[in-house]
Design an enzyme around this catalytic site. Structure first.
Site, PDB file in Angstrom:
ATOM      1  N   TYR A  80       0.814  -1.210   0.000  1.00 29.98           N
ATOM      2  CA  TYR A  80       0.000   0.000   0.000  1.00 29.98           C
ATOM      3  C   TYR A  80       0.851   1.265   0.000  1.00 29.98           C
ATOM      4  O   TYR A  80       0.398   2.318  -0.441  1.00 29.98           O
ATOM      5  CB  TYR A  80      -0.912   0.037   1.236  1.00 29.98           C
ATOM      6  CG  TYR A  80      -2.247  -0.626   1.078  1.00 29.98           C
ATOM      7  CD1 TYR A  80      -2.328  -1.972   0.740  1.00 29.98           C
ATOM      8  CD2 TYR A  80      -3.422   0.083   1.278  1.00 29.98           C
ATOM      9  CE1 TYR A  80      -3.556  -2.586   0.614  1.00 29.98           C
ATOM     10  CE2 TYR A  80      -4.660  -0.530   1.153  1.00 29.98           C
ATOM     11  CZ  TYR A  80      -4.725  -1.867   0.815  1.00 29.98           C
ATOM     12  OH  TYR A  80      -5.940  -2.464   0.696  1.00 29.98           O
ATOM     13  N   LYS A 129       2.771 -15.294   2.838  1.00 28.87           N
ATOM     14  CA  LYS A 129       2.970 -16.069   1.614  1.00 28.87           C
ATOM     15  C   LYS A 129       4.463 -16.376   1.530  1.00 28.87           C
ATOM     16  O   LYS A 129       5.154 -16.006   0.566  1.00 28.87           O
ATOM     17  CB  LYS A 129       2.449 -15.260   0.408  1.00 28.87           C
ATOM     18  CG  LYS A 129       2.422 -16.023  -0.905  1.00 28.87           C
ATOM     19  CD  LYS A 129       1.360 -17.105  -0.982  1.00 28.87           C
ATOM     20  CE  LYS A 129       1.454 -17.865  -2.301  1.00 28.87           C
ATOM     21  NZ  LYS A 129       0.588 -19.085  -2.316  1.00 28.87           N
ATOM     22  N   ASP A 140      -3.325 -18.337   1.006  1.00 29.88           N
ATOM     23  CA  ASP A 140      -4.346 -19.037   0.216  1.00 29.88           C
ATOM     24  C   ASP A 140      -5.051 -20.082   1.074  1.00 29.88           C
ATOM     25  O   ASP A 140      -6.278 -20.244   1.014  1.00 29.88           O
ATOM     26  CB  ASP A 140      -3.760 -19.643  -1.076  1.00 29.88           C
ATOM     27  CG  ASP A 140      -2.456 -20.382  -0.864  1.00 29.88           C
ATOM     28  OD1 ASP A 140      -1.898 -20.344   0.262  1.00 29.88           O
ATOM     29  OD2 ASP A 140      -1.983 -21.020  -1.825  1.00 29.88           O
ATOM     30  N   ASP A 152      -6.545  -6.732   4.192  1.00 26.45           N
ATOM     31  CA  ASP A 152      -7.660  -6.088   3.487  1.00 26.45           C
ATOM     32  C   ASP A 152      -8.589  -7.149   2.919  1.00 26.45           C
ATOM     33  O   ASP A 152      -9.807  -7.101   3.102  1.00 26.45           O
ATOM     34  CB  ASP A 152      -7.098  -5.198   2.359  1.00 26.45           C
ATOM     35  CG  ASP A 152      -8.209  -4.565   1.536  1.00 26.45           C
ATOM     36  OD1 ASP A 152      -9.144  -4.019   2.159  1.00 26.45           O
ATOM     37  OD2 ASP A 152      -8.152  -4.637   0.298  1.00 26.45           O
ATOM     38  N   ASP A 167     -12.545  -8.675   4.569  1.00 27.94           N
ATOM     39  CA  ASP A 167     -13.835  -8.661   3.866  1.00 27.94           C
ATOM     40  C   ASP A 167     -14.433 -10.064   3.833  1.00 27.94           C
ATOM     41  O   ASP A 167     -15.642 -10.246   3.989  1.00 27.94           O
ATOM     42  CB  ASP A 167     -13.681  -8.158   2.419  1.00 27.94           C
ATOM     43  CG  ASP A 167     -13.931  -6.662   2.285  1.00 27.94           C
ATOM     44  OD1 ASP A 167     -13.683  -5.935   3.269  1.00 27.94           O
ATOM     45  OD2 ASP A 167     -14.369  -6.224   1.206  1.00 27.94           O
TER      46      ASP A 167
HETATM   47  C1  IPM Z   1     -10.426  -0.983   3.928  1.00 31.33           C
HETATM   48  C2  IPM Z   1     -10.648  -0.379   2.578  1.00 31.33           C
HETATM   49  C3  IPM Z   1      -9.466   0.504   2.216  1.00 31.33           C
HETATM   50  C4  IPM Z   1      -8.233  -0.376   2.174  1.00 31.33           C
HETATM   51  C5  IPM Z   1      -9.608   1.303   0.903  1.00 31.33           C
HETATM   52  C6  IPM Z   1     -10.863   2.140   0.903  1.00 31.33           C
HETATM   53  C7  IPM Z   1      -8.394   2.142   0.629  1.00 31.33           C
HETATM   54  O1  IPM Z   1     -10.863  -1.372   1.626  1.00 31.33           O
HETATM   55  O2  IPM Z   1     -10.281  -0.218   4.906  1.00 31.33           O
HETATM   56  O3  IPM Z   1     -10.387  -2.215   4.036  1.00 31.33           O
HETATM   57  O4  IPM Z   1      -7.941  -1.002   1.151  1.00 31.33           O
HETATM   58  O5  IPM Z   1      -7.541  -0.448   3.191  1.00 31.33           O
HETATM   59 MG    MG Z   2     -10.987  -3.339   2.429  1.00 33.77          MG
END
Ligand code: IPM
Ligand code: MG
Length: 371
Positions: A142, A192, A224, A248, A252
């Site tokens: 990042y 990884k 993975d 990240d 999710d």
């Molecule tokens: C998160 C989001 C952010 C990230 C984006 C919006 C930059 O997806 O906080 O998980 O990738 O960190």
């Molecule tokens: Mg995210």
């Protein structure tokens, strides 16, 4: 007035999409909890529209001098571009993380019992899931060197030993704090290492730090495999420690265990200084302005703010209980109403009542005042 008497200062950054709606709800919730001094500033696309940049120095300064920062969401199709020189809303969030030194991102995933049937996984799979993703937030791909030429582009992933040591320390402390609830201090470090050099350094460093703590149980897992295990056997995890990009993606995935991304809160912390608290779901531009956004992840982020940022753990507990209570009563924003087609209604689940952002907010505040 002594420092202890002064009202906590919160900077609210509504941002884009549903951000302003859920932050407005959070402010109503805060009013019901106690007295706070809240100031609002633009960030992300809203700031690009006003100032041409996603985060102004003035807003960063305001955040630096606050006790805590509450963020809605940034981004939306209006500002999407592949032009490397154009401002992007996400730069606002990344600038805040870097500027405030928020290297530790905590994302707790605890599916609510009332939503167990709304998870895309079968109830028996997610039963007993209670995990915490500890994501490194200011390093890795990042923030590494990047660039574009006529023929290609590159992004660089870099980690220093010191960066890995400090996030490992955060994860180990969190595991210890959770262990007091009867569970062992278990940490799964995700990397990884079979391909990436940064991951080999990550694994070596995490293993070494863990060896200094006899009470810790550490396992290393390839990313993975971790992605697969998260849906196959989520309850096997306790604390997941990982680098920025893997965190990240995995967070999710882990969020969907709760039935909706609309339920996951997060805390971003540094060493001293204000923390930043935000829902994980993002700006959801498709439903912005429809009054249907789920404010619960923001409420749970407010709870994290009270617990980790403002030292008011009692208020945090009260908010979490109020959220549980409205879900038990069957209240659902549309994102939580998803029921598998063909699945028979369950007799032990209360009838679901579809509500919008305002009704959900009213209900949580009512519960809070009742308790
Ligand atoms: C998160 C989001 C952010 C990230 C984006 C919006 C930059 O997806 O906080 O998980 O990738 O960190
Ligand atoms: Mg995210």
């Amino acid at each position: 007035m002594t420092d202890a008497d002064r009202r906590p200062r919160i900077v609210a950054l509504p941002g884009d999409g549903i951000g302003p709606e859920i932050v407005a709800s959070a402010r109503r919730l805060l009013d019901a909890v106690g007295e706070f001094e809240v100031t609002e500033h633009p960030v992300g696309g809203a700031s690009i529209d006003e100032h041409g940049t996603a985060l102004t120095d003035e807003v960063l300064r305001a955040c630096e001098s606050a006790d805590a920062v509450l963020l809605g969401a940034v981004g939306g199709p209006r500002w999407e571009t592949t032009d490397p020189d154009a401002p992007r809303p996400e730069q606002g969030l990344l600038g805040l993380r870097k500027g405030l030194g928020l290297y530790a991102n905590l994302r707790p995933v605890r599916p609510s019992a009332a939503l167990a049937h709304a998870s895309p996984l079968r109830e028996e799979r997610i039963r007993n899931t209670d995990l915490l993703v500890v994501r490194e937030l200011t390093g890795g791909i990042y923030f590494g060197d990047r660039g574009r030429s006529e023929a290609g582009a590159h992004d660089t992933c870099e980690y220093s030993v010191a960066e890995i040591e400090r996030i490992a320390g955060t994860a180990f402390d969190a595991a210890r704090a959770r262990a007091s609830g009867g569970k062992g201090a278990r940490v799964t470090s995700v990397d990884k290492a079979n391909v990436l050099e940064t991951s080999r350094l990550w694994r070596e460093t995490v293993d070494r730090v863990a060896a200094e703590h006899q009470d810790l149980e550490l396992e290393d897992m390839l990313v993975d495999n971790a992605a697969m295990q998260l849906v196959a056997a989520p309850s096997r995890f306790n604390v997941i420690l990982t680098e920025n990009m893997f965190g990240d993606i995995l967070s999710d995935e882990a969020a969907m265990l709760t039935g909706s991304l609309g339920m996951l809160p997060s805390a971003s912390l540094g060493d001293g200084g204000p923390g930043l608290f935000e829902p994980v779901h993002g700006s959801a531009p498709d439903i912005a302005g429809t009054g249907t956004a789920n404010p619960l992840a923001t409420f749970l982020s407010v709870a994290l703010m009270l617990r980790y940022g403002l030292e008011r753990p009692g208020d945090a507990d009260r908010i979490e209980s109020a959220v549980d209570a409205v879900l038990e009563r069957g209240l659902r924003t549309p994102d939580l109403c998803w029921v598998e087609p063909g699945r028979p209604p369950m007799s032990d689940v209360p009838a679901e009542v579809e509500v919008g952002t305002q009704e959900m907010t009213d209900a949580v505040i009512e519960e809070l005042q009742r308790a």
